[in-house]
Design an enzyme around this catalytic site. Sequence first.
Site, PDB file in Angstrom:
ATOM      1  N   ASP A  13       0.817  -1.223   0.000  1.00 56.20           N
ATOM      2  CA  ASP A  13       0.000   0.000   0.000  1.00 56.20           C
ATOM      3  C   ASP A  13       0.844   1.264   0.000  1.00 56.20           C
ATOM      4  O   ASP A  13       0.450   2.284   0.573  1.00 56.20           O
ATOM      5  CB  ASP A  13      -0.969   0.021   1.199  1.00 56.20           C
ATOM      6  CG  ASP A  13      -1.787  -1.246   1.289  1.00 56.20           C
ATOM      7  OD1 ASP A  13      -2.294  -1.666   0.238  1.00 56.20           O
ATOM      8  OD2 ASP A  13      -1.906  -1.811   2.382  1.00 56.20           O
ATOM      9  N   LYS A  16       1.961   2.174  -5.224  1.00 55.55           N
ATOM     10  CA  LYS A  16       2.605   1.674  -6.441  1.00 55.55           C
ATOM     11  C   LYS A  16       1.813   2.026  -7.688  1.00 55.55           C
ATOM     12  O   LYS A  16       2.396   2.286  -8.738  1.00 55.55           O
ATOM     13  CB  LYS A  16       2.740   0.144  -6.372  1.00 55.55           C
ATOM     14  CG  LYS A  16       3.771  -0.317  -5.385  1.00 55.55           C
ATOM     15  CD  LYS A  16       3.872  -1.828  -5.376  1.00 55.55           C
ATOM     16  CE  LYS A  16       2.700  -2.488  -4.716  1.00 55.55           C
ATOM     17  NZ  LYS A  16       2.757  -2.599  -3.274  1.00 55.55           N
ATOM     18  N   GLY A  40      -4.214  -4.128  -4.069  1.00 56.99           N
ATOM     19  CA  GLY A  40      -5.160  -3.061  -4.376  1.00 56.99           C
ATOM     20  C   GLY A  40      -4.389  -1.819  -4.783  1.00 56.99           C
ATOM     21  O   GLY A  40      -3.589  -1.300  -4.027  1.00 56.99           O
ATOM     22  N   HIS A  41      -4.569  -1.432  -6.016  1.00 54.89           N
ATOM     23  CA  HIS A  41      -3.931  -0.203  -6.486  1.00 54.89           C
ATOM     24  C   HIS A  41      -5.020   0.827  -6.721  1.00 54.89           C
ATOM     25  O   HIS A  41      -6.022   0.514  -7.353  1.00 54.89           O
ATOM     26  CB  HIS A  41      -3.287  -0.399  -7.864  1.00 54.89           C
ATOM     27  CG  HIS A  41      -2.130  -1.328  -7.871  1.00 54.89           C
ATOM     28  ND1 HIS A  41      -1.104  -1.256  -6.990  1.00 54.89           N
ATOM     29  CD2 HIS A  41      -1.829  -2.341  -8.701  1.00 54.89           C
ATOM     30  CE1 HIS A  41      -0.218  -2.184  -7.280  1.00 54.89           C
ATOM     31  NE2 HIS A  41      -0.638  -2.873  -8.309  1.00 54.89           N
ATOM     32  N   GLN A 223       1.628  -6.245  -2.940  1.00 56.31           N
ATOM     33  CA  GLN A 223       2.029  -6.256  -1.528  1.00 56.31           C
ATOM     34  C   GLN A 223       3.356  -5.517  -1.325  1.00 56.31           C
ATOM     35  O   GLN A 223       3.572  -4.505  -1.966  1.00 56.31           O
ATOM     36  CB  GLN A 223       2.104  -7.687  -0.966  1.00 56.31           C
ATOM     37  CG  GLN A 223       0.753  -8.381  -0.874  1.00 56.31           C
ATOM     38  CD  GLN A 223       0.285  -8.926  -2.199  1.00 56.31           C
ATOM     39  OE1 GLN A 223       1.018  -9.577  -2.908  1.00 56.31           O
ATOM     40  NE2 GLN A 223      -0.945  -8.640  -2.551  1.00 56.31           N
TER      41      GLN A 223
HETATM   42  P1  IMP Z   1      -3.124 -12.749   2.027  1.00 58.90           P
HETATM   43  O1  IMP Z   1      -2.210 -12.150   1.025  1.00 58.90           O
HETATM   44  O2  IMP Z   1      -4.581 -12.515   1.728  1.00 58.90           O
HETATM   45  O3  IMP Z   1      -2.834 -14.196   2.306  1.00 58.90           O
HETATM   46  O4  IMP Z   1      -2.865 -11.994   3.439  1.00 58.90           O
HETATM   47  C1  IMP Z   1      -1.642 -12.139   4.134  1.00 58.90           C
HETATM   48  C2  IMP Z   1      -1.209 -10.840   4.752  1.00 58.90           C
HETATM   49  O5  IMP Z   1      -0.821  -9.931   3.734  1.00 58.90           O
HETATM   50  C3  IMP Z   1      -2.290 -10.115   5.559  1.00 58.90           C
HETATM   51  O6  IMP Z   1      -1.674  -9.453   6.642  1.00 58.90           O
HETATM   52  C4  IMP Z   1      -2.838  -9.104   4.575  1.00 58.90           C
HETATM   53  O7  IMP Z   1      -3.428  -8.000   5.220  1.00 58.90           O
HETATM   54  C5  IMP Z   1      -1.566  -8.715   3.857  1.00 58.90           C
HETATM   55  N1  IMP Z   1      -1.801  -8.205   2.502  1.00 58.90           N
HETATM   56  C6  IMP Z   1      -2.132  -8.915   1.417  1.00 58.90           C
HETATM   57  N2  IMP Z   1      -2.229  -8.122   0.346  1.00 58.90           N
HETATM   58  C7  IMP Z   1      -1.917  -6.880   0.757  1.00 58.90           C
HETATM   59  C8  IMP Z   1      -1.790  -5.619   0.073  1.00 58.90           C
HETATM   60  O8  IMP Z   1      -1.960  -5.473  -1.128  1.00 58.90           O
HETATM   61  N3  IMP Z   1      -1.426  -4.579   0.852  1.00 58.90           N
HETATM   62  C9  IMP Z   1      -1.175  -4.703   2.173  1.00 58.90           C
HETATM   63  N4  IMP Z   1      -1.281  -5.837   2.837  1.00 58.90           N
HETATM   64  C10 IMP Z   1      -1.646  -6.933   2.138  1.00 58.90           C
END
Ligand code: IMP
Length: 427
Positions: A13, A16, A40-41, A223
């Site tokens: 977040d 990007k 999420g962009h 991520q």
């Molecule tokens: P997952 O990717 O859904 O398995 O979640 C694993 C961890 O990564 C959790 O703490 C989510 O909140 C975090 N996470 C996954 N995608 C994002 C992102 O795009 N931005 C920030 N945190 C993320």
Amino acid sequence: MPALVLLGAQWGDEGKGKATDLLGGSVDYVVRYQGGNNAGHTVVVGDQKYALHLLPSGILSPTCTPVIGNGVVVDPSVLLSELSGLNERGVDTSKLLISGNAHIITPYNVTVDKVTERFLGKRKIGTTGRGIGPTYADKINRVGIRVQDLYDESILTQKVEAALDVKNQILTKLYNRRAIAVDQVVEELVGYAEKLAPYVADTVLVLNQALEDDKVVLFEGGQGTLLDIDHGTYPFVTSSNPTAGGACTGAGVGPTKISRVIGILKAYTTRVGAGPFPTELFDEDGDALRRIGGERGVTTGRDRRCGWFDAVIARYATRVNGLTDFFLTKLDVLTGWEQIPVCVAYEIDGRRVEELPYSQSDFHHAKPVYETLPGWSEDITKAKSFSDLPKNAQNYVKALEEMSGAPISAIGVGPGRDETIEINSFL
Ligand code: IMP
């Protein structure tokens, strides 16, 4: 053959979307190499705001070919609805390419993600609930379903059977859930095949040929570094490799082809989900960062945890990614603070520690050691060059650069496309 990797240097977040979109006009291919619709962009074009989850942000640039690489996990229903949402707003998505080797997030992967989190209770990861982890687990366990499997119903049925064999035992006996029927899953997945067919391609070949033809290829990480399965704050991480090496495996491009690795760095820190976060604020400063920075997840709508800038993390990101540059985002959010604390080291059980500890227990005990920098009150959103920034904002940027170990080559001073100061060109 300029091949650039652009990735989050913190916990995701970092903004990007804005950075990729800024480069969009001069980039021929934008490639996602890992993750799925957990990302999420937000991209702002003119007065239009787009929230993208699975699609590379290059989809908004008419001259760019967006690519979903083999390392991505694809939820077909999400992908198709994201595409039709863009089409309805007049965005042409016909250039999209999807790797036939990318894995599919099946409905049972989503179910398993949700029930596992519920079962973990207090120990949960705080996943996005999109089936990301279970899909990567199936990939590694060699019971995954790939995009290409949608085009051979008999193979698909065998694979779904193999995957559900064990999962149904777990769902019914451990989680007290109903078993999932193989034919129902197969029917749903086959239903996507035709709609996805125009996009499916040998993306490894396409990308390597593009690099040979001197095209500009941008690899866009989802991520962030600290959410990397190998280099992040395990187990509070995602299930893939957002770090730079992931671009090679997740797109099928050799490391010798990568010319630049740009880390996106927010001028403060945020995190979603559970896990350690040394500079997290639980006071009104944290609330103010959240409010002013609009720190709410694009994908999940969850409030982000907020804290001051952490230079230990930035240094770590420089190291594990081999960063050549930083893109500093959201500097404008800090306008108005008289003093801005920056974490320069940690104190762990009475010791001062300058680098990110490899031990999870140590990191859980890390307390930030702050240096305080003078803030600024002038509006910086109209700044077009570094010298337009107030002196204290310049000094804040210079201090971050020095502590973080790579040059800050661009600065975001507002959410709009043109609210960016370019210091060194990325191309
Ligand atoms: P997952 O990717 O859904 O398995 O979640 C694993 C961890 O990564 C959790 O703490 C989510 O909140 C975090 N996470 C996954 N995608 C994002 C992102 O795009 N931005 C920030 N945190 C993320």
